[in-house]
Structures are given as C-alpha cells and as structure tokens.
Scaffold this active site. Structure first.
Site, PDB file in Angstrom:
ATOM      1  CG  ASP A  99      45.510  36.152  30.526  1.00  0.00           C
ATOM      2  OD1 ASP A  99      44.853  36.661  29.064  1.00  0.00           O
ATOM      3  OD2 ASP A  99      45.619  35.383  31.558  1.00  0.00           O
ATOM      4  CG  HIS A 130      42.940  33.809  28.277  1.00  0.00           C
ATOM      5  ND1 HIS A 130      43.224  33.648  29.385  1.00  0.00           N
ATOM      6  CD2 HIS A 130      42.480  31.801  28.525  1.00  0.00           C
ATOM      7  CE1 HIS A 130      44.116  32.258  29.982  1.00  0.00           C
ATOM      8  NE2 HIS A 130      43.585  31.014  29.439  1.00  0.00           N
ATOM      9  CB  SER A 298      43.285  29.416  32.444  1.00  0.00           C
ATOM     10  OG  SER A 298      44.277  29.482  31.338  1.00  0.00           O
TER      11      SER A 298
END
Length: 359
Positions: A99, A130, A298
C-alpha cells in the site's frame, strides 16, 4: 452470554433509549446475562448499540465489556467479531500490506509490532493515508478504532505515494513479498492488496500473475485483494490481483438505516469470494489525512484480511498452516455473498469458532 459492567450503568426498561424508564443502576464490576444480539438504539457518546436481557431490559453497550462494538463500527457486532476475540485476536499471524506505507503515530497503530519497507526509494512512511487506514481496519488498537485482528504483526511494503498503481512498483512489491515468504516458511502470512490495477499492459499482467501464483503456492499464505471501485460487472480484463485464481477477492457493502446495501461503486463478478463491510469511520484519521475516503472495496479487503487472520491464528495455534483454500471454504460458509447480509452471531460461533478450531 455474560458481560461485565465497566462504568455505572442504568437499567432501561422496555426500549434501548436514554429516555426509557430506569429502576436502578449497576456498579462497575457487575455481571450481566444478556442476548448475544446487539440492538440499535439511542446514540450516547458515539455508541448506538444496546444489550438486552431475558426480562426485556436494555443496557447501553458503551459501559460494558462489549463496548468495542460502537455504532459506527457496526461490523464488529453484526458479524460477531467480538465473539471471536476471546478465542483469537490474530496472534501468530503476520500481515503483509502492499500500500502507501504507514504512519506509526496514528492513534490506533501506536505501539504495534510493525516493520516498514519501501520499493519507491523512501523510508516507508505514509504521506497519503490509504495504507494507514487499511492498517487501522486490520489491527487498530482501539484507542479510537478497533481493528478486526488487533493481535497480528504487520510488515508494510510501500508501493505508492498517492494511491495510484504503477506497474513496476507493484511488481517490485510482489517480489519483496516473495523474498519475505521464502525467508521464513514457518510463519503464517496474510497479504493485503487493497489497491488494484488494470489496463497496465499485457507484459505487466503476465509478470504480476506469475508472481502471485508463486506467492499462493506457499501453504502458509492467504492473499486478499479488493475488487475495485469502477462499478464493473463481469469485467473482461484482469483486475490485478483480484481476478487471479486463488486470491480472496472482496467487494463492499454499507449499512444504511439498518439495511445492508452493496456499494454502487463496487466491482463485482461471480468469482468474488466475499461481500464485506466497505466503510470506515475516519474520525481517528481526519486530522492526519483529511482526504481519506471513508468508503470503498479497499476497506472491504482490509476487513476480510483481518477476518482471515483470525481464522489463520486459530489454525496455527493447533500447529496447522492456513492457505487460500482454507480461507475460501470458510468464507463461503459464513457470508452471504450475493446479498451482503452478515450472518447471525450463532452462525459466527458455529462456523468461525468451531470450524476453525477443528480444521
């Protein structure tokens, strides 16, 4: 089930409301026998879930040992995750996160066992948000958000600065993952790929699929991936890694006025393994990363990673290894893929706890 009172707690008669009649309060340390099911009621100090006893009395869950189940983390109670925690919190499992890196000073990651790596030439610190968000969903400590599997260890491999996937960076992240797996065949790993890619060219797809297949050949590895947020149905091209055989693919659902709905943006095709919660309360991160998206597949992927880590932890406690076939089999029995409805807490107890313990 029994719960313990953590703070002075009013007994509410007839309905889950702060305005319902009360005839006594319970002191800290008192024990209650209540139903396993959580009930939605008045919101108090951010918590909307209530417990009910056989006599029809209600107790605000925020003052009990089940207070982890906050109103904006409905999946913890609806999926019965807190019923699994006495058996496992993911101990003995290492999650590899591909990520945007992590921020160790994020409230729910502070003090966790984590390692930062990067394939893009920096120290692996998250400047986008994120990766920190996904990590918090998986193993958050509960300072503000409870992760699904707070007992796991984390290895973060940073492959992007901004959430966008570049083919070579993603391939290098997969190669770094392979090195970690090859170096230790005794650990149990769950890999989280909440970022997806498509349309990056045939050679990239061939190289990525080959690497993913090598990763899945390990008998102690499960790879979870997001289905993506393009509103595609039955895509005719590779969404990497989610469309690769053996990968646990997750699309997202949300809860609206007590009803479960698939995210309109979710990609979905028949081979998707699980429809999982696709939203996340971002209060804990809004100061660090004000642009973090509160919804998406996600999030569903990270939730699924945490869930699989709980399964794998119970298997490893019995000296067994856990792979994608084990995970796919169990997920199929405890989720309603086509509707997104969570299973009952009874089903969670029967399928997650008993099946994992016996597997």
């Amino acid at each position: 089930m029994k719960v313990t009172v953590k703070d002075y707690l009013n007994v509410r008669v007839g309905k889950p409301s702060v305005n319902a009649p009360t005839y006594q309060y319970l002191a800290p340390g008192s024990e209650l026998e209540v139903e396993e099911q959580l009930h939605q009621g008045d919101k108090f100090e951010g918590v909307t879930t209530w417990l009910k006893d056989a006599a029809g009395n209600y107790y605000w869950s925020g003052a009990t040992s089940r207070s982890e189940t906050t109103g904006n983390q409905w999946w913890i109670g609806d999926y019965g995750i807190d019923l699994v925690w006495p058996h496992s919190k993911g101990e003995g499992v290492t999650v590899i996160l591909l990520d945007s890196g992590i921020r160790e000073d994020s409230p729910d990651l502070f003090g966790k066992t984590m390692t930062k790596r990067s394939v893009i030439g920096d120290d692996g610190t998250d400047t986008f948000g994120h990766g920190t968000l996904m990590s918090s969903i998986i193993l958050g400590s509960g300072r503000s958000i409870h992760g699904v599997a707070p007992g796991v260890e984390l290895i973060s491999i940073k492959i992007t600065n901004d959430g966008g996937i570049r083919g070579q960076d993603f391939l290098e992240g997969l190669n770094e993952t392979e090195k970690i797996l090859d170096a230790d065949n005794n650990k149990q790993f769950v890999i989280n790929c909440s970022l997806v890619s498509f349309g990056l060219g045939q050679q990239f797809e061939l190289d990525a699929v080959a690497s993913i297949k090598r990763i899945l050949s390990h008998e102690n590895v499960v790879l979870c991936a997001a289905a993506g947020n393009n509103s595609f149905r039955n895509p005719h091209f590779e969404i990497i890694p989610a469309t690769v055989a053996g990968v646990i693919a997750a699309d997202g659902l949300i809860k609206v006025n007590g009803n479960y709905e698939r995210l309109l943006s979710s990609n979905y095709w028949p081979a998707v393994n699980v429809t999982a919660p696709g939203e996340y309360p971002i209060e804990a991160l809004k100061d660090l990363f004000p642009h973090v998206d509160p919804q998406g597949t996600s999030h569903a992927c990270a939730y699924t990673t945490g869930l699989v880590a709980l399964f794998a932890s119970m298997a490893t406690a019995k000296g067994k290894k856990y792979n994608h076939l084990d995970a796919a089999s169990l997920l199929a029995r405890i989720t309603f893929r086509d509707t997104g409805f969570p299973p009952s807490t009874q089903l969670i107890r029967e399928k997650i706890i008993n099946t994992s313990s016996d597997s």
